[in-house]
Write a protein that holds these residues in place. Structure first.
Motif, mmCIF file in Angstrom:
data_model
loop_
_atom_site.group_PDB
_atom_site.id
_atom_site.type_symbol
_atom_site.label_atom_id
_atom_site.label_comp_id
_atom_site.label_asym_id
_atom_site.label_seq_id
_atom_site.Cartn_x
_atom_site.Cartn_y
_atom_site.Cartn_z
ATOM 1 N N ASP A 1 12.359 5.307 -10.680
ATOM 2 C CA ASP A 1 11.406 5.319 -9.571
ATOM 3 C C ASP A 1 10.993 3.899 -9.188
ATOM 4 O O ASP A 1 10.842 3.584 -8.002
ATOM 5 N N ALA A 2 10.785 3.069 -10.188
ATOM 6 C CA ALA A 2 10.414 1.679 -9.906
ATOM 7 C C ALA A 2 11.532 0.963 -9.163
ATOM 8 O O ALA A 2 11.275 0.153 -8.260
ATOM 9 N N TYR A 3 12.773 1.273 -9.492
ATOM 10 C CA TYR A 3 13.899 0.641 -8.804
ATOM 11 C C TYR A 3 13.987 1.103 -7.354
ATOM 12 O O TYR A 3 14.243 0.307 -6.446
ATOM 13 N N VAL A 4 13.780 2.404 -7.124
ATOM 14 C CA VAL A 4 13.810 2.921 -5.747
ATOM 15 C C VAL A 4 12.706 2.268 -4.924
ATOM 16 O O VAL A 4 12.922 1.845 -3.782
ATOM 17 N N ASP A 5 11.500 2.177 -5.489
ATOM 18 C CA ASP A 5 10.395 1.521 -4.776
ATOM 19 C C ASP A 5 10.684 0.051 -4.536
ATOM 20 O O ASP A 5 10.366 -0.495 -3.471
ATOM 21 N N TYR A 6 11.254 -0.594 -5.532
ATOM 22 C CA TYR A 6 11.578 -2.018 -5.385
ATOM 23 C C TYR A 6 12.581 -2.220 -4.249
ATOM 24 O O TYR A 6 12.447 -3.154 -3.444
ATOM 25 N N THR A 7 13.580 -1.330 -4.169
ATOM 26 C CA THR A 7 14.563 -1.440 -3.088
ATOM 27 C C THR A 7 13.926 -1.216 -1.724
ATOM 28 O O THR A 7 14.218 -1.929 -0.753
ATOM 29 N N ALA A 8 13.034 -0.204 -1.646
ATOM 30 C CA ALA A 8 12.353 0.063 -0.378
ATOM 31 C C ALA A 8 11.476 -1.117 0.034
ATOM 32 O O ALA A 8 11.432 -1.503 1.206
ATOM 33 N N GLU A 9 10.747 -1.685 -0.926
ATOM 34 C CA GLU A 9 9.916 -2.850 -0.612
ATOM 35 C C GLU A 9 10.762 -4.022 -0.145
ATOM 36 O O GLU A 9 10.391 -4.741 0.788
ATOM 37 N N SER A 10 11.879 -4.228 -0.811
ATOM 38 C CA SER A 10 12.752 -5.337 -0.415
ATOM 39 C C SER A 10 13.280 -5.137 0.998
ATOM 40 O O SER A 10 13.313 -6.067 1.811
ATOM 41 N N ARG A 11 13.684 -3.909 1.323
ATOM 42 C CA ARG A 11 14.181 -3.631 2.669
ATOM 43 C C ARG A 11 13.069 -3.756 3.705
ATOM 44 O O ARG A 11 13.282 -4.267 4.797
ATOM 45 N N SER A 12 11.879 -3.299 3.345
ATOM 46 C CA SER A 12 10.766 -3.408 4.283
ATOM 47 C C SER A 12 10.424 -4.878 4.536
ATOM 48 O O SER A 12 10.179 -5.288 5.678
ATOM 49 N N THR A 13 10.405 -5.659 3.475
ATOM 50 C CA THR A 13 10.112 -7.087 3.634
ATOM 51 C C THR A 13 11.164 -7.769 4.493
ATOM 52 O O THR A 13 10.854 -8.588 5.375
ATOM 53 N N LEU A 14 12.421 -7.409 4.266
ATOM 54 C CA LEU A 14 13.490 -7.997 5.057
ATOM 55 C C LEU A 14 13.389 -7.573 6.524
ATOM 56 O O LEU A 14 13.614 -8.378 7.434
ATOM 57 N N SER A 15 13.031 -6.325 6.743
ATOM 58 C CA SER A 15 12.891 -5.862 8.134
ATOM 59 C C SER A 15 11.744 -6.569 8.834
ATOM 60 O O SER A 15 11.845 -6.945 10.016
ATOM 61 N N GLU A 16 10.647 -6.768 8.138
ATOM 62 C CA GLU A 16 9.509 -7.482 8.739
ATOM 63 C C GLU A 16 9.903 -8.911 9.087
ATOM 64 O O GLU A 16 9.583 -9.409 10.170
ATOM 65 N N GLN A 17 10.584 -9.559 8.163
ATOM 66 C CA GLN A 17 10.997 -10.942 8.443
ATOM 67 C C GLN A 17 11.994 -10.977 9.596
ATOM 68 O O GLN A 17 11.927 -11.870 10.459
ATOM 69 N N SER A 18 12.902 -10.002 9.647
ATOM 70 C CA SER A 18 13.863 -9.961 10.749
ATOM 71 C C SER A 18 13.167 -9.692 12.081
ATOM 72 O O SER A 18 13.517 -10.273 13.114
ATOM 73 N N GLY A 19 12.167 -8.805 12.057
ATOM 74 C CA GLY A 19 11.429 -8.509 13.285
ATOM 75 C C GLY A 19 10.703 -9.724 13.821
ATOM 76 O O GLY A 19 10.715 -9.987 15.037
ATOM 77 N N ARG A 20 10.045 -10.451 12.899
ATOM 78 C CA ARG A 20 9.339 -11.659 13.352
ATOM 79 C C ARG A 20 10.315 -12.682 13.917
ATOM 80 O O ARG A 20 10.067 -13.322 14.936
#
Length: 616
Positions: free
Chosen positions: A219-238
């Protein structure tokens, strides 16, 4: 055993009754012989079996006292096709599709950061339970102590290094301790078929915690992957938003520059300018063609000086001059058209880039909320039903086999370090002396059989192991005595041995037993005399039936008794005479090496067929 005359003609050896070893002769081959090792195992089978039993019991005790270890595994799938995004996601999809991506994910799963995140998902009760179950037991402490002591002799202790707390550890005090426990029991293994599947396992003494922690890691790995993707998407959006704004400003600037140039030069678009110039040139060309046609028609009717022809010539020249002027004017405006084309291209390219970034930005905005995570749990860990360690059957089997091997090794070392002689062939190998025979050991069964046969004898003589031959002449012992007798008699074909000396290296080797029984065996072939020449601890007088003490060999040699007085005729065997040692002298060696002893033997050789001497 030695047999002598005046000149010794041969030497032989026979094993005494105190040797319990087998009398089978072994091969003379000193190389690797499986038969020899098999005989070695048969010889020490009891000690080997006892050590095997000791290894079995020790392994059983260890297998019964060691704390069982359970392992639970969670299966994780990494499907890159589910996680593809648009916009800057082309690079992100390429990163997912890279061959090293799965190894990277395996490293992330095995990282300490993920262990800390998994520990953060446990409640306080589970954390305390996690710490308690890793406390080592007595056996584990003993094994760890012994192992640590042994390793300390072969390596230097590692240098102390300070640990860098992670973000999770800083967020909650004491979390690093729980993370270290998870890190120590965690195992990440890829699928054997090189698929997109990873297996996360956790080992623990508590079966429920093994499954709980394994699922927490996943579960921690799945959350970590989601957080990483979300962070990358935010940076890409900006970044895309900044690029859209920058391109919008650049497009506006290029459009303003184009408009200003058109106004200043009085030009429209480059296409309109080209169309207008083309139309003007076409009109002038038509005018020149029409003037040329009119001139040619008039030149056919009129002469060169006719007014109409002259006027037609003037119109043709004017049309041509006007065409040339317009052509020169178009050439002069080429630089302005190039500048206009450049400004129009700038506006066009800026417009395309702006629309591209704007489209990617809108697609990224939509994919951020709709994209499915490429990581998901396929099979969650279940509470294991049986421990995977220790493997009691394997431990007990290895303990038993190890005990047998250790016992066999000790038996082999014992044989290698043993410099005593146990078997006839060893005598031949070590001393180079031919072996005439071996006397088997007389155990309880043989002694009981000898007593029974002694009671049945005609003379009703009491049982004595030294007279076993006369009690039980058909026994294996008696057959061995006959074998030695035959070996002595046939050891020299030219001169049959007549005087035989029996001696031993140490006491209690069966020297007297062999001498008496051999003399009894020889008495069946001829008159035999048994002389007790052991002047230190004589024993022959104890087995004779002489009830009066008339002296012995010593008295005969010093002249205190006659031959008839000291010679005793045995009542239990025909043609068997005994000469006792007599009184124990202070100097036995001088008596046996004296000339009188040699003369005594020479006289006896004339009377008796065989003489057996029991010496020290």
């Amino acid at each position: 055993m030695n047999y002598i005359q005046k000149d010794p003609i041969a030497t032989g050896v026979a094993a005494g009754p105190r040797h319990r070893e087998s009398v089978r002769e072994m091969d003379d081959d000193e190389g690797f012989d499986l038969v020899q090792y098999w005989r070695l195992v048969r010889k020490h089978w009891l000690s080997i079996l006892l050590l095997g039993a000791a290894g079995f019991l020790t392994a059983s005790w260890y297998a019964g006292t060691v704390v069982p270890m359970y392992s639970a595994s969670t299966t994780i799938v990494i499907d890159t096709s589910r996680g593809a995004t648009t916009g800057v996601g082309d690079n992100y999809s390429y990163f997912y599709a890279a061959q090293m991506f799965y190894q990277t994910q395996q490293t992330i799963l095995g990282s300490r950061e993920l262990s800390e995140r998994a520990a953060a998902r446990l409640n306080p009760f589970e954390k305390d339970r996690l710490i308690r179950i890793v406390e080592p037991g007595f056996v584990d402490k003993t094994v760890a102590t012994v192992t640590g002591t042994v390793r300390s002799f072969f390596r230097t202790p590692p240098k102390e290094t300070g640990s860098v707390p992670t973000r999770a550890a800083a967020a909650e005090p004491g979390l690093t301790r729980y993370g270290a426990v998870i890190q120590g029991g965690k195992t990440v293994t890829p699928s054997r078929d090189n698929s997109q599947i990873l297996h996360v396992s956790f080992r623990s003494h508590d079966r429920e915690m093994a499954a709980r922690v394994s699922n927490a890691i996943a579960d921690a790995y799945v959350d970590y992957t989601a957080e990483s993707r979300s962070t990358l998407s935010e940076q890409s959006g900006r970044w895309l938003a900044e690029q859209v704004e920058r391109m919008r400003q650049k497009l506006t600037e290029s459009q303003n520059a184009l408009q200003a140039f058109q106004v200043s030069e009085g030009l429209v678009t480059l296409a309109d300018v080209e169309n207008l110039a083309s139309a003007r040139l076409q009109a002038l060309n038509d005018k020149v063609a029409e003037a040329q046609k009119s001139y040619e028609e008039l030149s056919k009717r009129y002469g060169p000086k006719h007014p109409r022809l002259i006027r037609a010539k003037t119109e043709l020249d004017g049309a041509r001059a006007q065409l040339n002027k317009e052509s020169r004017s178009i050439v002069l405006d080429t630089e302005k058209r190039f500048e206009l084309a450049k400004l129009e291209n700038d506006v066009k390219s800026n417009q395309e880039v702006y629309e591209l970034y704007l489209s990617r930005f809108r697609q990224l905005d939509v994919s951020t909320s709709d994209t499915i995570s490429p990581v998901y749990v396929l099979d969650r860990a279940q509470v294991p039903g049986a421990p995977f360690s220790p493997n009691k059957q394997r431990i007990v089997t290895l303990g038993f086999i190890g005990g047998l091997f250790f016992g066999a090794l000790l038996a082999w070392l014992r044989e290698k370090l043993d410099n005593t002689i146990h078997l006839p062939n060893q005598m031949e190998q070590e001393l180079g002396i031919p072996t005439l025979g071996a006397v088997p050991y007389l155990g309880r069964e043989e002694s009981r059989e000898g007593r029974r046969m002694a009671k049945k004898s005609r003379d009703n003589a009491p049982f004595s192991v030294e007279r076993y031959y006369s009690h039980h002449s058909k026994s294996p012992f008696s057959e061995a005595i006959n074998h030695i007798r035959t070996g002595i008699l046939y050891s020299n074909a030219e001169k049959v041995p007549k005087t035989i000396l029996i001696s031993s290296a140490v006491q209690h080797e069966g020297k007297t037993t062999l001498a008496v029984n051999l003399a009894l065996s020889l008495s069946q072939l001829g008159n035999t005399l048994l002389i007790d020449a052991d002047l230190r601890k004589p024993r022959v007088h104890q087995i004779t039936r002489d009830k009066h003490n008339a002296g012995g060999m010593v008295e005969l040699l010093v002249g205190q008794a006659s031959t008839d007085d000291v010679l005793l005729k045995d009542e239990g065997a025909e043609r068997f005479t005994v000469l006792k040692s007599g009184v124990i002298p202070p100097n036995p060696q001088e008596i046996l090496s004296s000339r009188k002893f040699d003369q005594m033997l020479e006289n006896f050789e004339k009377v008796y067929d065989y003489i057996v001497i029991d010496c020290a």
